[in-house]
Design a protein around this motif. Structure first.
Motif, PDB file in Angstrom:
ATOM      1  N   LEU A  29       0.658  -1.300  -0.018  1.00  0.00           N
ATOM      2  CA  LEU A  29       0.004   0.070  -0.007  1.00  0.00           C
ATOM      3  C   LEU A  29       0.839   1.350  -0.051  1.00  0.00           C
ATOM      4  CD1 LEU A  29      -2.868   1.261   0.557  1.00  0.00           C
ATOM      5  CD2 LEU A  29      -2.859   1.137   2.671  1.00  0.00           C
ATOM      6  N   ARG A  30       0.807   1.520  -1.297  1.00  0.00           N
ATOM      7  CA  ARG A  30       1.493   2.933  -0.717  1.00  0.00           C
ATOM      8  C   ARG A  30       1.248   3.815  -2.145  1.00  0.00           C
ATOM      9  NH1 ARG A  30       7.243   1.609   0.679  1.00  0.00           N
ATOM     10  NH2 ARG A  30       7.198   0.065  -0.116  1.00  0.00           N
ATOM     11  N   ARG A  31       1.462   5.391  -1.412  1.00  0.00           N
ATOM     12  CA  ARG A  31       0.534   6.780  -1.913  1.00  0.00           C
ATOM     13  C   ARG A  31       1.498   6.597  -3.749  1.00  0.00           C
ATOM     14  NH1 ARG A  31       2.643  11.153  -0.265  1.00  0.00           N
ATOM     15  NH2 ARG A  31       4.474  10.332   1.597  1.00  0.00           N
ATOM     16  N   THR A  32       0.785   6.463  -4.935  1.00  0.00           N
ATOM     17  CA  THR A  32       1.235   6.827  -5.888  1.00  0.00           C
ATOM     18  C   THR A  32       1.631   8.018  -6.674  1.00  0.00           C
ATOM     19  OG1 THR A  32      -0.819   6.633  -6.701  1.00  0.00           O
ATOM     20  CG2 THR A  32      -0.237   4.315  -6.711  1.00  0.00           C
ATOM     21  N   GLU A  33       2.122   8.447  -7.313  1.00  0.00           N
ATOM     22  CA  GLU A  33       2.173   9.550  -8.494  1.00  0.00           C
ATOM     23  C   GLU A  33       1.015   9.598  -9.644  1.00  0.00           C
ATOM     24  OE1 GLU A  33       6.270  10.698  -9.543  1.00  0.00           O
ATOM     25  OE2 GLU A  33       6.923  10.017  -7.384  1.00  0.00           O
ATOM     26  N   LYS A  34       0.880   8.507  -9.817  1.00  0.00           N
ATOM     27  CA  LYS A  34      -0.044   8.181 -10.713  1.00  0.00           C
ATOM     28  C   LYS A  34      -0.628   8.322 -10.944  1.00  0.00           C
ATOM     29  CE  LYS A  34      -1.229   5.461 -15.292  1.00  0.00           C
ATOM     30  NZ  LYS A  34      -1.245   4.243 -15.980  1.00  0.00           N
ATOM     31  N   GLY A  35      -1.906   8.706 -11.266  1.00  0.00           N
ATOM     32  CA  GLY A  35      -3.553   9.686 -10.878  1.00  0.00           C
ATOM     33  C   GLY A  35      -3.427  10.285  -9.361  1.00  0.00           C
ATOM     34  N   ARG A  36      -2.538  11.040  -8.884  1.00  0.00           N
ATOM     35  CA  ARG A  36      -2.005  12.222  -8.475  1.00  0.00           C
ATOM     36  C   ARG A  36      -2.878  13.060  -8.453  1.00  0.00           C
ATOM     37  NH1 ARG A  36       3.261  12.839  -4.769  1.00  0.00           N
ATOM     38  NH2 ARG A  36       2.982  10.515  -3.744  1.00  0.00           N
ATOM     39  N   ILE A  37      -4.021  13.300  -7.466  1.00  0.00           N
ATOM     40  CA  ILE A  37      -4.720  14.598  -7.460  1.00  0.00           C
ATOM     41  C   ILE A  37      -3.898  15.210  -6.509  1.00  0.00           C
ATOM     42  CG2 ILE A  37      -6.921  16.017  -7.033  1.00  0.00           C
ATOM     43  CD1 ILE A  37      -8.137  14.097  -8.683  1.00  0.00           C
ATOM     44  N   VAL A  38      -3.958  15.361  -4.371  1.00  0.00           N
ATOM     45  CA  VAL A  38      -3.324  15.839  -3.669  1.00  0.00           C
ATOM     46  C   VAL A  38      -1.998  14.936  -3.800  1.00  0.00           C
ATOM     47  CG1 VAL A  38      -4.051  16.945  -1.652  1.00  0.00           C
ATOM     48  CG2 VAL A  38      -6.094  16.502  -3.605  1.00  0.00           C
ATOM     49  N   ALA A  39      -2.188  14.200  -2.672  1.00  0.00           N
ATOM     50  CA  ALA A  39      -1.543  13.200  -2.279  1.00  0.00           C
ATOM     51  C   ALA A  39      -1.229  12.104  -3.133  1.00  0.00           C
ATOM     52  CB  ALA A  39      -0.587  13.350   0.066  1.00  0.00           C
ATOM     53  N   GLY A  40      -1.885  11.503  -3.417  1.00  0.00           N
ATOM     54  CA  GLY A  40      -1.640  10.211  -3.800  1.00  0.00           C
ATOM     55  C   GLY A  40      -2.275   8.999  -2.890  1.00  0.00           C
ATOM     56  N   VAL A  41      -3.475   9.590  -2.062  1.00  0.00           N
ATOM     57  CA  VAL A  41      -3.708   8.343  -1.277  1.00  0.00           C
ATOM     58  C   VAL A  41      -4.731   7.837  -2.318  1.00  0.00           C
ATOM     59  CG1 VAL A  41      -4.926   8.120   0.990  1.00  0.00           C
ATOM     60  CG2 VAL A  41      -2.719  10.144   0.888  1.00  0.00           C
ATOM     61  N   CYS A  42      -5.704   8.230  -2.623  1.00  0.00           N
ATOM     62  CA  CYS A  42      -6.648   7.193  -3.514  1.00  0.00           C
ATOM     63  C   CYS A  42      -6.157   6.611  -4.148  1.00  0.00           C
ATOM     64  CB  CYS A  42      -8.062   8.849  -3.672  1.00  0.00           C
ATOM     65  SG  CYS A  42      -9.259   9.453  -2.568  1.00  0.00           S
ATOM     66  N   GLY A  70      -7.281  -2.375  -6.391  1.00  0.00           N
ATOM     67  CA  GLY A  70      -7.904  -2.697  -7.161  1.00  0.00           C
ATOM     68  C   GLY A  70      -9.225  -2.287  -8.139  1.00  0.00           C
ATOM     69  N   ILE A  71      -9.466  -1.456  -7.265  1.00  0.00           N
ATOM     70  CA  ILE A  71     -10.781  -0.350  -7.734  1.00  0.00           C
ATOM     71  C   ILE A  71      -9.933   1.220  -8.627  1.00  0.00           C
ATOM     72  CG2 ILE A  71     -12.105  -1.786  -6.191  1.00  0.00           C
ATOM     73  CD1 ILE A  71     -12.900   0.827  -4.399  1.00  0.00           C
ATOM     74  N   ASP A  72     -11.443   1.987  -9.154  1.00  0.00           N
ATOM     75  CA  ASP A  72     -10.526   2.879  -9.851  1.00  0.00           C
ATOM     76  C   ASP A  72     -10.839   4.016  -8.624  1.00  0.00           C
ATOM     77  OD1 ASP A  72     -10.430   5.432 -11.833  1.00  0.00           O
ATOM     78  OD2 ASP A  72     -12.873   5.131 -11.657  1.00  0.00           O
ATOM     79  N   ALA A  73     -10.003   4.690  -8.170  1.00  0.00           N
ATOM     80  CA  ALA A  73      -9.046   6.373  -7.154  1.00  0.00           C
ATOM     81  C   ALA A  73     -11.039   6.711  -7.471  1.00  0.00           C
ATOM     82  CB  ALA A  73      -8.131   6.750  -7.959  1.00  0.00           C
ATOM     83  N   ASN A  74     -11.503   7.090  -8.173  1.00  0.00           N
ATOM     84  CA  ASN A  74     -12.799   8.040  -8.213  1.00  0.00           C
ATOM     85  C   ASN A  74     -13.463   7.788  -7.149  1.00  0.00           C
ATOM     86  OD1 ASN A  74     -11.818  10.154  -9.510  1.00  0.00           O
ATOM     87  ND2 ASN A  74     -12.184   9.181 -11.775  1.00  0.00           N
ATOM     88  N   MET A  75     -14.168   6.037  -7.209  1.00  0.00           N
ATOM     89  CA  MET A  75     -14.749   5.543  -6.434  1.00  0.00           C
ATOM     90  C   MET A  75     -14.422   5.911  -4.903  1.00  0.00           C
ATOM     91  SD  MET A  75     -16.912   4.716  -8.348  1.00  0.00           S
ATOM     92  CE  MET A  75     -18.243   3.237  -8.340  1.00  0.00           C
TER      93      MET A  75
END
Length: 98
Positions: free
Chosen positions: A12-25, A33-38
């Motif tokens: 479990l890591r904060r990612t850079e790809k798809g990051r909006i604020v800090a990458g938590v979501c 394995g689900i969409d970060a927007n959910m």
């Protein structure tokens, strides 16, 4: 456990790809394995009904390491505090506390 299995462990890591604020979501979404927007929507709803989403996000930010790091922000702060509290002499060697 074989060497192959040890390297394929999900972390479990904060990612850079798809990051909006800090990458938590995006990190949680990738891990589960689900969409970060959910996850973002769930946190937004939790924020609207009592503010819990902001707290959960902040805790995730502090406890989840970045994808390029092995330690979280909290772990870094604790290790810095421990290094500061250990006395050293001029040679840089750590001396045990009495």
């Amino acid at each position: 456990m074989s060497e192959y299995q040890e390297h394929n462990v999900k972390k479990l890591r904060r990612t850079e790809k798809g990051r909006i604020v800090a990458g938590v979501c995006s990190g949680i979404g990738q891990y589960v394995g689900i969409d970060a927007n959910m996850i973002r929507i769930a946190l937004a709803i939790a924020t609207l009904f009592g503010g819990l989403g902001v707290g959960v996000y902040a805790i995730g930010w502090l406890l989840m390491p970045d994808e390029h790091s092995d330690t979280s922000i909290v772990q870094d702060l604790i290790s810095k505090q421990q290094n500061r509290s250990t006395p050293t002499d001029w040679s840089g060697e750590h001396k045990p506390q009495p």
